[in-house]
Design a protein around this motif. Structure first.
Motif, PDB file in Angstrom:
ATOM      1  N   ARG A   4       0.836  -1.204   0.000  1.00 12.79           N
ATOM      2  CA  ARG A   4       0.000   0.000   0.000  1.00 12.79           C
ATOM      3  C   ARG A   4       0.877   1.262   0.000  1.00 12.79           C
ATOM      4  N   LEU A   5       1.989   1.221   0.701  1.00 11.48           N
ATOM      5  CA  LEU A   5       2.901   2.364   0.738  1.00 11.48           C
ATOM      6  C   LEU A   5       3.488   2.648  -0.651  1.00 11.48           C
ATOM      7  N   PHE A   6       3.885   1.603  -1.369  1.00  9.84           N
ATOM      8  CA  PHE A   6       4.449   1.803  -2.708  1.00  9.84           C
ATOM      9  C   PHE A   6       3.381   2.066  -3.750  1.00  9.84           C
ATOM     10  N   ASN A   7       2.140   1.668  -3.498  1.00 10.77           N
ATOM     11  CA  ASN A   7       1.050   1.908  -4.447  1.00 10.77           C
ATOM     12  C   ASN A   7       0.307   3.201  -4.143  1.00 10.77           C
ATOM     13  N   PHE A   8       0.902   4.072  -3.371  1.00  9.95           N
ATOM     14  CA  PHE A   8       0.284   5.350  -3.032  1.00  9.95           C
ATOM     15  C   PHE A   8       0.029   6.153  -4.309  1.00  9.95           C
ATOM     16  N   GLU A   9      -1.192   6.610  -4.491  1.00  7.72           N
ATOM     17  CA  GLU A   9      -1.557   7.354  -5.694  1.00  7.72           C
ATOM     18  C   GLU A   9      -2.121   8.715  -5.329  1.00  7.72           C
ATOM     19  N   VAL A  10      -1.867   9.698  -6.183  1.00  6.02           N
ATOM     20  CA  VAL A  10      -2.478  11.018  -6.068  1.00  6.02           C
ATOM     21  C   VAL A  10      -3.159  11.294  -7.395  1.00  6.02           C
ATOM     22  N   LEU A  11      -4.488  11.397  -7.388  1.00 10.71           N
ATOM     23  CA  LEU A  11      -5.283  11.626  -8.602  1.00 10.71           C
ATOM     24  C   LEU A  11      -4.950  10.589  -9.680  1.00 10.71           C
ATOM     25  N   SER A  12      -4.953   9.336  -9.308  1.00 11.38           N
ATOM     26  CA  SER A  12      -4.647   8.204 -10.203  1.00 11.38           C
ATOM     27  C   SER A  12      -3.224   8.250 -10.749  1.00 11.38           C
ATOM     28  N   PHE A  13      -2.364   8.988 -10.112  1.00  5.99           N
ATOM     29  CA  PHE A  13      -0.963   9.081 -10.512  1.00  5.99           C
ATOM     30  C   PHE A  13      -0.151   8.240  -9.539  1.00  5.99           C
ATOM     31  N   PRO A  14       0.577   7.234  -9.989  1.00  2.77           N
ATOM     32  CA  PRO A  14       1.286   6.318  -9.076  1.00  2.77           C
ATOM     33  C   PRO A  14       2.498   6.982  -8.421  1.00  2.77           C
ATOM     34  N   LEU A  15       2.242   7.879  -7.495  1.00  2.00           N
ATOM     35  CA  LEU A  15       3.311   8.684  -6.882  1.00  2.00           C
ATOM     36  C   LEU A  15       4.302   7.829  -6.095  1.00  2.00           C
ATOM     37  N   GLY A  16       3.821   6.827  -5.365  1.00  2.36           N
ATOM     38  CA  GLY A  16       4.721   5.987  -4.580  1.00  2.36           C
ATOM     39  C   GLY A  16       5.716   5.229  -5.449  1.00  2.36           C
ATOM     40  N   LYS A  17       5.230   4.657  -6.531  1.00  2.00           N
ATOM     41  CA  LYS A  17       6.120   3.915  -7.429  1.00  2.00           C
ATOM     42  C   LYS A  17       7.089   4.845  -8.141  1.00  2.00           C
ATOM     43  N   LEU A  18       6.610   6.005  -8.568  1.00  9.32           N
ATOM     44  CA  LEU A  18       7.494   6.927  -9.285  1.00  9.32           C
ATOM     45  C   LEU A  18       8.574   7.501  -8.366  1.00  9.32           C
ATOM     46  N   LEU A  19       8.223   7.795  -7.113  1.00 13.07           N
ATOM     47  CA  LEU A  19       9.240   8.262  -6.174  1.00 13.07           C
ATOM     48  C   LEU A  19      10.284   7.172  -5.917  1.00 13.07           C
ATOM     49  N   ALA A  20       9.811   5.939  -5.762  1.00 11.19           N
ATOM     50  CA  ALA A  20      10.753   4.828  -5.555  1.00 11.19           C
ATOM     51  C   ALA A  20      11.641   4.640  -6.779  1.00 11.19           C
ATOM     52  N   MET A  21      11.059   4.756  -7.972  1.00  8.60           N
ATOM     53  CA  MET A  21      11.851   4.590  -9.196  1.00  8.60           C
ATOM     54  C   MET A  21      12.874   5.715  -9.340  1.00  8.60           C
ATOM     55  N   LEU A  22      12.455   6.947  -9.010  1.00 11.55           N
ATOM     56  CA  LEU A  22      13.387   8.073  -9.045  1.00 11.55           C
ATOM     57  C   LEU A  22      14.540   7.853  -8.067  1.00 11.55           C
ATOM     58  N   ALA A  23      14.231   7.296  -6.900  1.00 11.35           N
ATOM     59  CA  ALA A  23      15.278   7.011  -5.922  1.00 11.35           C
ATOM     60  C   ALA A  23      16.234   5.930  -6.434  1.00 11.35           C
ATOM     61  N   PHE A  24      15.708   4.897  -7.086  1.00 12.13           N
ATOM     62  CA  PHE A  24      16.576   3.842  -7.622  1.00 12.13           C
ATOM     63  C   PHE A  24      17.479   4.385  -8.733  1.00 12.13           C
ATOM     64  N   ILE A  25      16.914   5.206  -9.610  1.00 10.07           N
ATOM     65  CA  ILE A  25      17.725   5.782 -10.691  1.00 10.07           C
ATOM     66  C   ILE A  25      18.794   6.707 -10.104  1.00 10.07           C
ATOM     67  N   SER A  26      18.418   7.493  -9.103  1.00 10.46           N
ATOM     68  CA  SER A  26      19.390   8.378  -8.451  1.00 10.46           C
ATOM     69  C   SER A  26      20.495   7.574  -7.785  1.00 10.46           C
ATOM     70  N   LEU A  27      20.114   6.484  -7.133  1.00  6.38           N
ATOM     71  CA  LEU A  27      21.108   5.631  -6.484  1.00  6.38           C
ATOM     72  C   LEU A  27      22.073   5.038  -7.509  1.00  6.38           C
ATOM     73  N   ALA A  28      21.534   4.583  -8.638  1.00  7.27           N
ATOM     74  CA  ALA A  28      22.387   3.991  -9.670  1.00  7.27           C
ATOM     75  C   ALA A  28      23.341   5.037 -10.250  1.00  7.27           C
TER      76      ALA A  28
END
Length: 127
Positions: free
Chosen positions: A57-81
């Motif tokens: 549920r934390l990673f599937n957090f959405e704002v106005l049907s926008f997958p904000l939790g997944k996109l923030l996690a993906m941005l963090a992974f790309i930044s880490l890489a």
């Protein structure tokens, strides 16, 4: 006798040309990682108990049907890489002098980092 061409504004500059740009990008990726860590930490603190469903549920957090939790996690992974790439590349450049070995290590590092980001994306979008 010709004039030397390697002085003044016509000076031949060699090297990696990384410098300030990579320094700034590494700081930006570090700030993104700190912000994501804080968001994830706050999310973990407000979660009533640590169950698989609550983490999903934390990673599937959405704002106005926008997958904000997944996109923030993906941005963090790309930044880490990218952050890791700059650090590891500098280690290879500083300590591995034979060009062939250094190039092979850099290619292996890029393949590993890209593979890790793709694997993270696959996991994130599967949950």
């Amino acid at each position: 006798m010709s004039a030397p061409q390697n002085i003044g504004p016509k000076r031949l500059v060699v090297g990696a040309h990384y410098g300030v740009k990579d320094w700034v990008l590494q700081r930006v990726t570090a700030v993104i990682l700190v912000i994501y860590t804080l968001v994830l930490g706050i999310g973990a603190l407000v979660t009533p108990e640590f169950t698989y469903e609550n983490w999903v549920r934390l990673f599937n957090f959405e704002v106005l049907s926008f997958p904000l939790g997944k996109l923030l996690a993906m941005l963090a992974f790309i930044s880490l890489a990218y952050h890791a790439w700059i650090g590891v590349r500098d280690i290879w450049m500083d300590y591995v002098k034979p060009t062939g070995i250094r190039l092979a290590l850099e290619v292996l590092t890029v393949l590993w980092l890209v593979g890790s980001v793709v694997y993270a994306a696959q996991i994130l979008w599967r949950i």
